[in-house]
Design an enzyme around this catalytic site. Structure first.
Site, PDB file in Angstrom:
ATOM      1  N   LYS A  58       0.849  -1.190   0.000  1.00 36.55           N
ATOM      2  CA  LYS A  58       0.000   0.000   0.000  1.00 36.55           C
ATOM      3  C   LYS A  58       0.884   1.239   0.000  1.00 36.55           C
ATOM      4  O   LYS A  58       2.072   1.189   0.346  1.00 36.55           O
ATOM      5  CB  LYS A  58      -0.951   0.020   1.213  1.00 36.55           C
ATOM      6  CG  LYS A  58      -0.275  -0.049   2.587  1.00 36.55           C
ATOM      7  CD  LYS A  58       0.272   1.267   3.105  1.00 36.55           C
ATOM      8  CE  LYS A  58       0.920   1.138   4.475  1.00 36.55           C
ATOM      9  NZ  LYS A  58       1.700   2.341   4.856  1.00 36.55           N
TER      10      LYS A  58
ATOM     11  N   ASP B  73      -1.848  -1.620  10.842  1.00 33.83           N
ATOM     12  CA  ASP B  73      -2.154  -1.565   9.417  1.00 33.83           C
ATOM     13  C   ASP B  73      -2.894  -2.805   8.915  1.00 33.83           C
ATOM     14  O   ASP B  73      -3.464  -2.785   7.821  1.00 33.83           O
ATOM     15  CB  ASP B  73      -0.859  -1.430   8.590  1.00 33.83           C
ATOM     16  CG  ASP B  73      -0.248  -0.047   8.669  1.00 33.83           C
ATOM     17  OD1 ASP B  73      -0.906   0.867   9.205  1.00 33.83           O
ATOM     18  OD2 ASP B  73       0.889   0.123   8.196  1.00 33.83           O
TER      19      ASP B  73
END
Length: 268
Positions: free
Chosen positions: A8, A133
């Site tokens: 990401k 995350d």
């Protein structure tokens, strides 16, 4: 059964305050990108964990994939051992969330392999136990993350079809080191408001870590400047790591980066 955990990038990252538990309150937009590991899992007579690709530092017992497996085996006692092979392609300590993605995909892989029928919100609860995350990678769509990063809100981000250039120099920026130089503050503008207008990103979409990291590591700041020289409409550090990415409306001309850099280019 095999899956491909993806990395990401962070579009903006505000450190808004320090919490009583020692963590920080953040506000960021996380977006999945096509840089991927490969994770295979099969039923086995005994537990096996193998890796290939990039070297993974640390002890095996601390690997987030194995912690994910143990979480589900603890609550589902009849699960058999698994043979796991991870091919590591996403660089570590880079702000790309590769370890978090591997852990989250391990949960979803076991959910499919053993037909547990766990809904996303349950998998996100498991993922939150592994790292801030990790829950993002369960649904794996653009989200604004707040709290420690585990509170997720869907967001429309108009970068589909744009070109991504990602540069990782041979510099490791530790998470503790990155947070040590940050002064939490309330942002002047809400992230969702900034994200709605791509023409404002260069001036307004800020990663708060850059203010302290760039003076310590001028090489990282130089990469950002070079991406803008190439024609990026936006460039920034991703998360707290040393990776810098640039977004381009059209495919940029390639330039020769130092051989020790990891370079990844793709359409988002």
């Amino acid at each position: 059964m095999i899956c491909f955990p993806n990395a990401k990038i962070n579009l903006g990252l505000h450190i808004t305050s320090k919490r009583k538990d020692g963590y920080h309150e953040i506000e960021t937009c996380m977006v999945p990108i096509p840089l991927k590991d490969a994770l295979e899992m099969i039923v086995s007579k005994k537990a096996v964990f193998e890796t290939s690709g990039l070297e993974i530092p640390g002890e095996e017992k601390d690997n987030l994939i194995l912690k994910a497996v143990k979480l589900l085996q603890k609550d589902f006692n009849d699960l058999p051992p698994v043979h796991i092979h991870l091919h590591k392609n996403i660089p570590m300590g880079a702000g790309l969330g590769g370890g978090s993605a591997d852990a989250a995909f391990a949960l979803t892989l076991m959910n499919s392999l053993f037909e547990l029928y766990l809904e996303d919100w349950i998998l996100e609860d498991y993922a939150a136990q592994l790292g801030s995350d990790c829950p993002f990678f369960i649904q794996n769509t653009p989200k604004i993350a707040t709290g420690r990063g585990e509170i997720l809100e869907p967001v429309d981000v108009d970068i589909e079809g744009d070109h991504l250039v990602l540069i990782k120099p041979p510099i490791h920026v530790g998470t503790k080191e990155a947070y040590a130089g940050v002064k939490p503050q309330t942002p002047k503008f809400q992230l969702k408001e900034i994200l709605s207008d791509k023409s404002s990103w260069k001036e307004m979409l800020v990663n708060d870590f850059e203010a302290s990291i760039f003076p310590q590591y001028p090489e990282i700041a130089k990469i950002k400047a070079e991406l803008y020289d190439m024609g990026a409409y936006y460039a920034a550090m991703s998360g707290s790591g040393s990776t810098v990415f640039g977004l381009f409306s059209t495919k940029p001309e390639s330039i020769k980066w130092p051989s020790e850099y990891i370079v990844f280019e793709s359409v988002v």
